[in-house]
Design an enzyme around this catalytic site. Structure first.
Site, PDB file in Angstrom:
ATOM      1  N   GLY A 176      -1.474   7.235  27.072  1.00  0.00           N
ATOM      2  CA  GLY A 176      -1.327   8.661  26.820  1.00  0.00           C
ATOM      3  C   GLY A 176       0.004   9.183  27.353  1.00  0.00           C
ATOM      4  O   GLY A 176       0.704   8.484  28.088  1.00  0.00           O
ATOM      5  N   GLU A 220       0.851  -1.197   0.000  1.00  0.00           N
ATOM      6  CA  GLU A 220       0.000   0.000   0.000  1.00  0.00           C
ATOM      7  C   GLU A 220       0.886   1.246   0.000  1.00  0.00           C
ATOM      8  O   GLU A 220       1.644   1.471   0.932  1.00  0.00           O
ATOM      9  CB  GLU A 220      -0.897  -0.022   1.243  1.00  0.00           C
ATOM     10  CG  GLU A 220      -1.804   1.174   1.339  1.00  0.00           C
ATOM     11  CD  GLU A 220      -2.532   1.251   2.685  1.00  0.00           C
ATOM     12  OE1 GLU A 220      -2.509   0.282   3.472  1.00  0.00           O
ATOM     13  OE2 GLU A 220      -3.099   2.320   2.951  1.00  0.00           O
ATOM     14  N   GLU A 274      -4.888  -3.999  23.525  1.00  0.00           N
ATOM     15  CA  GLU A 274      -5.684  -3.683  22.327  1.00  0.00           C
ATOM     16  C   GLU A 274      -4.972  -4.033  21.028  1.00  0.00           C
ATOM     17  O   GLU A 274      -5.629  -4.316  20.022  1.00  0.00           O
ATOM     18  CB  GLU A 274      -6.100  -2.202  22.333  1.00  0.00           C
ATOM     19  CG  GLU A 274      -4.987  -1.178  22.193  1.00  0.00           C
ATOM     20  CD  GLU A 274      -4.389  -0.715  23.512  1.00  0.00           C
ATOM     21  OE1 GLU A 274      -4.466  -1.474  24.503  1.00  0.00           O
ATOM     22  OE2 GLU A 274      -3.818   0.392  23.553  1.00  0.00           O
ATOM     23  N   HIS A 328      -0.264  -2.856  26.195  1.00  0.00           N
ATOM     24  CA  HIS A 328      -1.448  -2.467  25.421  1.00  0.00           C
ATOM     25  C   HIS A 328      -2.126  -3.718  24.844  1.00  0.00           C
ATOM     26  O   HIS A 328      -1.808  -4.121  23.720  1.00  0.00           O
ATOM     27  CB  HIS A 328      -1.052  -1.562  24.256  1.00  0.00           C
ATOM     28  CG  HIS A 328      -0.582  -0.207  24.658  1.00  0.00           C
ATOM     29  ND1 HIS A 328      -1.446   0.839  24.856  1.00  0.00           N
ATOM     30  CD2 HIS A 328       0.662   0.279  24.899  1.00  0.00           C
ATOM     31  CE1 HIS A 328      -0.748   1.920  25.194  1.00  0.00           C
ATOM     32  NE2 HIS A 328       0.523   1.604  25.233  1.00  0.00           N
ATOM     33  N   CYS A 330      -1.926   0.874  29.984  1.00  0.00           N
ATOM     34  CA  CYS A 330      -0.632   1.570  30.016  1.00  0.00           C
ATOM     35  C   CYS A 330      -0.692   2.782  30.947  1.00  0.00           C
ATOM     36  O   CYS A 330      -0.634   2.609  32.151  1.00  0.00           O
ATOM     37  CB  CYS A 330      -0.182   1.930  28.606  1.00  0.00           C
ATOM     38  SG  CYS A 330       1.583   2.183  28.524  1.00  0.00           S
TER      39      CYS A 330
HETATM   40  N1  GLN Z   1       3.376   8.124  29.409  1.00  0.00           N
HETATM   41  C1  GLN Z   1       3.500   6.819  29.965  1.00  0.00           C
HETATM   42  C2  GLN Z   1       4.890   6.249  29.774  1.00  0.00           C
HETATM   43  O1  GLN Z   1       5.603   6.673  28.888  1.00  0.00           O
HETATM   44  C3  GLN Z   1       2.448   5.891  29.392  1.00  0.00           C
HETATM   45  C4  GLN Z   1       2.623   5.622  27.932  1.00  0.00           C
HETATM   46  C5  GLN Z   1       1.414   4.982  27.295  1.00  0.00           C
HETATM   47  O2  GLN Z   1       0.320   5.043  27.824  1.00  0.00           O
HETATM   48  N2  GLN Z   1       1.599   4.397  26.140  1.00  0.00           N
HETATM   49  O3  GLN Z   1       5.290   5.354  30.468  1.00  0.00           O
END
Ligand code: GLN
Length: 542
Positions: free
Chosen positions: A361, A143, A519, A517, A388
């Site tokens: 985040g 792609e 997900e 994660h 996370c």
């Molecule tokens: N900010 C956090 C860290 O760097 C969590 C990172 C995330 O949620 N992917 O450990």
């Protein structure tokens, strides 16, 4: 060793029309016909990978087992193909140039002048073939990001053209083009598709198949027009209408016989076709009427819902997969963490949801609102899943409010806190000091041992799992004993480095949070266990 065939996909004059899911859907169809398929995404920007990009601008950063930080389309490939992708499946201009420059420095070009053409396209070809070889795929889907006619993706089209020239029977081109229906005119317009085909022709490429993206299927007159102006038979023009659920797309394509058209181009044939699982999935999606309401508490709201959906696409898909598997219709609500920071009385509204997720985040904004959210879910027994950053905040909340470690925090948000229950690892400290940000987080799949008798074990029913990471900060083991004494359950541990991977609480319907994660590993046909258990308990909530 199978003989690999290559299918290049390029987008017409408009981007964001679902090229990724279309590519993934073609892969899904070919796989269902018994072939081994892999896919490769080429992004035409200078960034070496997606890791340094802002998710609001670029969408989610998807992480593979081997720790590549990729474009979100790699996630689509994994979800539709049920194959693990790796860093080889993702290519950017930056990565290609970096490789060529490294080779030049190592005298690998034998002292000759290294040039953009042909050395850059040659490197691209080399990498495409490498993926084919490594995966032993019958088909490699490639792609090409961006749109045709863009200066940036010319070198990739050039690589495609060179491959076709060398092995004309092993390479085909698919153009994915959008056909607008301007409201005032009320008619589907083919001109942008004609223009796109011409632009491809200019690059020396004739499309073999055109996927017509539009709100509705293409009618006969439209197909006739495209056929004449784009030099292509009508049978090779396939409708790609809007769908309610992306997992319908392979079925839609098959209605117009796309799979066999592709095989025919390569002189291949098969009677095999097994999209049974996908048909069943779409059937149960459509039958799921009773809602399960999930609130996602995050900070990225000022930019509007569209960007948000893109920033958390794997989380959203994982919620959907698990909900459908349990015959529920997922309803996802975006909740602004900062709102709870400013007016904690609004936390009450969280009771309206069946479950709450705090996703990953970075950065300080909205953090205290998220911690208040965790607290509310813990006290009010609202099913909670932390991902996370969500896990780190759950630990902070527990430390502050249960273990009485006032002002506990993560060194990401308050390095001066007396209780850094979440802290940066020593090797990460060195990287940060040298400002080496790109590709240096804890990335990719790590082993996790699941403790028996916990909610996590109930979900996985396995002692060992491998899950994907993307973070710099970790649970600080100095606080393990005290937090465990106060009732925090550590249900997942990375045995090699003794790192806390999952925490949970007892006497709560579902309060589970992971440093990784989950997900990224959820598939429509195989929902992720932690999400499935979460949704199961959300369904039970009154
Ligand atoms: N900010 C956090 C860290 O760097 C969590 C990172 C995330 O949620 N992917 O450990």
């Amino acid at each position: 060793m199978p003989k690999p065939r290559y299918i290049f996909l390029a987008g017409g004059v408009m981007s964001g029309v679902g090229k990724g899911v279309a590519t993934a859907s073609i892969g899904c169809i070919l796989k269902s016909k018994g072939f081994k398929v892999t896919a490769l995404k080429i992004d035409p920007y200078i960034n070496v990978d997606a890791g340094t990009m802002n998710p609001i601008e670029h969408g989610e950063i998807f992480v593979t087992d081997d720790g590549a930080e990729c474009d979100q389309d790699i996630g689509n490939y994994e979800r539709f193909l049920e194959e693990e992708m790796s860093s080889d499946n993702y290519l950017t201009t930056g990565r290609v140039y970096q490789a060529v420059i490294n080779k030049e420095r190592n005298l690998e070009y034998g002292g000759r002048c290294v040039e953009v053409v042909p050395d850059i396209p040659n490197e691209v070809i080399f990498r495409i073939k490498k993926v084919a070889k490594k995966t032993r795929a019958d088909f490699v889907l490639i792609e090409i990001g961006g749109t045709v006619g863009e200066y940036q993706n010319l070198l990739f089209l050039e690589a495609a053209r060179m491959m076709k020239l060398k092995n004309p029977r092993d390479v085909i081109f698919v153009l994915i083009s959008y056909l607008p229906i301007p409201e005032k005119i009320g008619e589907m317009k083919t001109k942008p598709t004609q223009t796109a085909a011409r632009l491809l022709n200019e690059a020396g490429i004739q499309p073999d198949i055109i996927l017509g993206r539009a709100s509705v299927p293409l009618d006969e007159p439209r197909k006739r027009k495209i056929s004449i102006f784009c030099n292509i038979t009508k049978e090779d023009i396939i409708s790609a209408p809007d769908v309610d659920f992306i997992y319908e797309i392979p079925l839609n394509f098959e209605k117009e016989n796309l799979g066999n058209r592709i095989l025919k181009k390569f002189g291949l044939r098969t009677k095999k076709q097994n999209l049974r699982d996908w048909k069943r999935l779409v059937g149960s999606i459509k039958k799921s009427k009773k809602p399960v309401k999930i609130g996602i508490v995050g900070k990225y709201f000022a930019t509007g819902k569209f960007t948000l959906v893109d920033s958390y696409i794997s989380v959203i898909e994982a919620v959907k997969h698990a909900s459908w598997a349990l015959k529920r219709k997922p309803e996802i609500y975006w909740l602004d963490a900062e709102k709870y920071e400013k007016s904690p009385q609004k936390l009450k509204e969280l009771k309206n949801y069946n479950g709450i997720i705090i996703p990953g985040g970075f950065g300080k904004r909205g953090i205290e609102g998220k911690i208040k959210t965790v607290s509310f879910c813990r006290r009010n027994k609202i099913p909670f899943l932390g991902l996370c950053l969500g896990m780190q905040l759950a630990v902070i909340e527990f430390a502050r409010n249960v273990a009485n470690l006032k002002k506990a925090n993560s060194s990401e948000f308050d390095p001066k806190s007396p209780y850094l229950v979440i802290d940066v690892m020593p090797e990460q400290k060195a990287l940060l000091k040298e400002k080496r940000y790109g590709g240096t987080m804890r990335l990719g799949a790590y082993k996790c041992e699941i403790k028996k008798g916990t909610k996590s074990w109930q979900a996985y029913k396995k002692n060992i799992v491998f899950e994907r990471h993307r973070h710099r900060y970790e649970f600080n083991n100095d606080f393990r004993e005290i937090l465990e004494k106060k009732g925090l359950v550590i249900s997942g541990i990375n045995p090699e480095r003794n790192l806390v991977e999952i925490i949970e609480l007892k006497n709560h319907p579902y309060f589970v949070a992971s440093q990784f994660h989950p997900e990224f590993k959820s598939r429509p046909l195989h929902p992720h266990p932690l999400f499935k258990e979460f949704i199961a308990s959300a369904i039970k909530k009154k």
